[in-house]
Scaffold this active site. Structure first.
Site, PDB file in Angstrom:
ATOM      1  N   ASN A  72       0.877  -1.179   0.000  1.00 38.20           N
ATOM      2  CA  ASN A  72       0.000   0.000   0.000  1.00 38.20           C
ATOM      3  C   ASN A  72       0.913   1.227   0.000  1.00 38.20           C
ATOM      4  O   ASN A  72       2.121   1.101   0.276  1.00 38.20           O
ATOM      5  CB  ASN A  72      -0.975  -0.045   1.196  1.00 38.20           C
ATOM      6  CG  ASN A  72      -0.282   0.164   2.529  1.00 38.20           C
ATOM      7  OD1 ASN A  72       0.468   1.121   2.725  1.00 38.20           O
ATOM      8  ND2 ASN A  72      -0.521  -0.743   3.478  1.00 38.20           N
ATOM      9  N   ASN A  93      -8.088  -7.704   9.680  1.00 40.58           N
ATOM     10  CA  ASN A  93      -8.094  -8.336   8.363  1.00 40.58           C
ATOM     11  C   ASN A  93      -8.258  -9.848   8.393  1.00 40.58           C
ATOM     12  O   ASN A  93      -8.171 -10.499   7.342  1.00 40.58           O
ATOM     13  CB  ASN A  93      -6.819  -7.983   7.595  1.00 40.58           C
ATOM     14  CG  ASN A  93      -6.711  -6.502   7.326  1.00 40.58           C
ATOM     15  OD1 ASN A  93      -5.715  -5.879   7.627  1.00 40.58           O
ATOM     16  ND2 ASN A  93      -7.764  -5.932   6.777  1.00 40.58           N
ATOM     17  N   ARG A 107       0.431 -11.686   2.098  1.00 43.87           N
ATOM     18  CA  ARG A 107      -0.361 -11.913   3.312  1.00 43.87           C
ATOM     19  C   ARG A 107      -1.115 -13.248   3.292  1.00 43.87           C
ATOM     20  O   ARG A 107      -1.773 -13.593   4.287  1.00 43.87           O
ATOM     21  CB  ARG A 107      -1.331 -10.747   3.556  1.00 43.87           C
ATOM     22  CG  ARG A 107      -0.637  -9.424   3.853  1.00 43.87           C
ATOM     23  CD  ARG A 107      -1.562  -8.390   4.475  1.00 43.87           C
ATOM     24  NE  ARG A 107      -2.021  -8.767   5.810  1.00 43.87           N
ATOM     25  CZ  ARG A 107      -2.878  -8.057   6.530  1.00 43.87           C
ATOM     26  NH1 ARG A 107      -3.372  -6.931   6.046  1.00 43.87           N
ATOM     27  NH2 ARG A 107      -3.248  -8.468   7.740  1.00 43.87           N
ATOM     28  N   ARG A 115      -8.560  -4.008  -2.405  1.00 43.71           N
ATOM     29  CA  ARG A 115      -8.231  -5.306  -1.816  1.00 43.71           C
ATOM     30  C   ARG A 115      -9.327  -6.351  -1.990  1.00 43.71           C
ATOM     31  O   ARG A 115      -9.034  -7.541  -2.054  1.00 43.71           O
ATOM     32  CB  ARG A 115      -7.940  -5.132  -0.324  1.00 43.71           C
ATOM     33  CG  ARG A 115      -6.770  -4.200  -0.025  1.00 43.71           C
ATOM     34  CD  ARG A 115      -5.472  -4.765  -0.570  1.00 43.71           C
ATOM     35  NE  ARG A 115      -4.319  -3.984  -0.167  1.00 43.71           N
ATOM     36  CZ  ARG A 115      -3.660  -4.149   0.976  1.00 43.71           C
ATOM     37  NH1 ARG A 115      -4.059  -5.046   1.852  1.00 43.71           N
ATOM     38  NH2 ARG A 115      -2.613  -3.396   1.246  1.00 43.71           N
ATOM     39  N   HIS A 165      -8.498   0.395   2.322  1.00 45.09           N
ATOM     40  CA  HIS A 165      -9.449  -0.457   3.057  1.00 45.09           C
ATOM     41  C   HIS A 165     -10.596   0.429   3.542  1.00 45.09           C
ATOM     42  O   HIS A 165     -10.368   1.590   3.923  1.00 45.09           O
ATOM     43  CB  HIS A 165      -8.802  -1.073   4.311  1.00 45.09           C
ATOM     44  CG  HIS A 165      -8.107  -2.387   4.100  1.00 45.09           C
ATOM     45  ND1 HIS A 165      -6.990  -2.750   4.842  1.00 45.09           N
ATOM     46  CD2 HIS A 165      -8.372  -3.444   3.284  1.00 45.09           C
ATOM     47  CE1 HIS A 165      -6.611  -3.970   4.477  1.00 45.09           C
ATOM     48  NE2 HIS A 165      -7.419  -4.399   3.540  1.00 45.09           N
ATOM     49  N   CYS A 210      -7.323  -1.218  12.837  1.00 43.95           N
ATOM     50  CA  CYS A 210      -6.683  -2.359  12.152  1.00 43.95           C
ATOM     51  C   CYS A 210      -6.096  -3.343  13.154  1.00 43.95           C
ATOM     52  O   CYS A 210      -5.970  -4.536  12.870  1.00 43.95           O
ATOM     53  CB  CYS A 210      -5.559  -1.889  11.243  1.00 43.95           C
ATOM     54  SG  CYS A 210      -6.047  -0.739   9.973  1.00 43.95           S
TER      55      CYS A 210
END
Ligand code: ARG
Length: 272
Positions: free
Chosen positions: A24, A73, A92, A139, A168, A262
């Site tokens: 990002n 996430n 990820r 995403r 996000h 987050c």
């Protein structure tokens, strides 16, 4: 029916947190994370949650998965169901099996989206009351929204993200209660801002430069809005809306494109 509601927040200690790749616009591998500060900042968030009476569930950090600290996430949760993330970036993807194990361990019925689609959990899917807002653009694939809504048996509105800094949904939109949310309108297409306006009775607008300090990446708890230092700028409007601001420095995590929210996945561990 009497329902025992046990709330908790899932966090993951920043043992292995760092900037090891760039997925990002905030991430720059040349910028070093001050590990001691990261541990301190994460600990302050955890302590505050504790002081406010929350139970903290800890996921075990895994070496080589530096973004596991961002528990938001892992999945989107609703009642006893979890729709597991399928990360857009290969960097990820290794987290997915760990999140499955953690959520199953907590008693969730874990579902998955179709193999070819990406979906990034509560980073891109947030409830206002029982209405789900899901984002697409960076995403999460728009095509996944209907699948997620069906799996959770909820109504959903799709919002388009248009500014890569706000990659996000939880960087630019934050439900505060059943009828109130923070929104950074510049992060969305004009049509999507209208969709949010039509659905949420009270939208508190956050200027893009304040949102860029991760002010919207906030956790509402016990009448407070807990967020980054940038949320000081929202103290006035939030007080007017009946919320107190508690701001905490989280700049070590902002180097990775994350803030308070987050680092936190609210869990409802109620018995049905
Ligand atoms: N470095 C992480 C990534 O790019 C940050 C994730 C932030 N989490 C969030 N819920 N917005 O994926």
């Amino acid at each position: 029916m009497c329902e025992l509601r046990v709330m908790a927040i899932l966090m993951c200690p920043p043992d292995h947190f760092g900037i090891e790749y760039e997925i990002n616009p905030w991430m720059n591998v040349a910028v070093e994370v001050n590990h001691e500060r990261a541990v301190e900042q994460w600990g302050a968030v955890e302590r505050l949650y504790n002081q406010l009476g929350e139970t903290i569930e800890l996921a075990s950090p895994v070496a080589g998965l530096p973004d596991m600290v961002f528990t938001a996430n892992a999945a989107v949760l609703w009642r006893r169901r979890a729709v597991l993330s399928r990360f857009h970036h290969a960097e990820r993807a290794g987290e997915e099996r760990h999140w499955r194990a953690v959520l199953e361990g907590l008693g969730f019925d874990v579902r998955e989206v179709s193999a070819e689609l990406s979906f990034e959990g509560a980073g891109d899917a947030l409830f206002v009351g029982d209405h789900l807002f899901q984002a697409w653009g960076y995403r999460t694939d728009a095509a996944v929204h209907e699948e997620v809504a069906t799996m959770l048996d909820v109504e959903s509105t799709s919002l388009e993200l248009v500014d890569p800094r706000f990659y996000h949904l939880d960087t630019c939109f934050c439900p505060l209660d059943d009828r109130t949310a923070l929104i950074a309108p510049d992060a969305f297409s004009p049509e999507s801002v209208e969709l949010a306006r039509a659905r949420v009775p009270r939208l508190i607008e956050v200027p893009a430069e304040v949102a860029a300090g991760f002010a919207c990446n906030a956790m509402p708890l016990a009448g407070r809005v807990i967020s980054s230092s940038a949320s000081e700028a929202m103290r006035g409007p939030l007080r007017e809306a009946g919320f107190d601001v508690v701001s905490l420095p989280v700049d070590e995590f902002m180097k990775s494109g994350g803030g308070v929210r987050c680092l936190s996945l609210p869990l409802e561990l109620g018995l049905p």
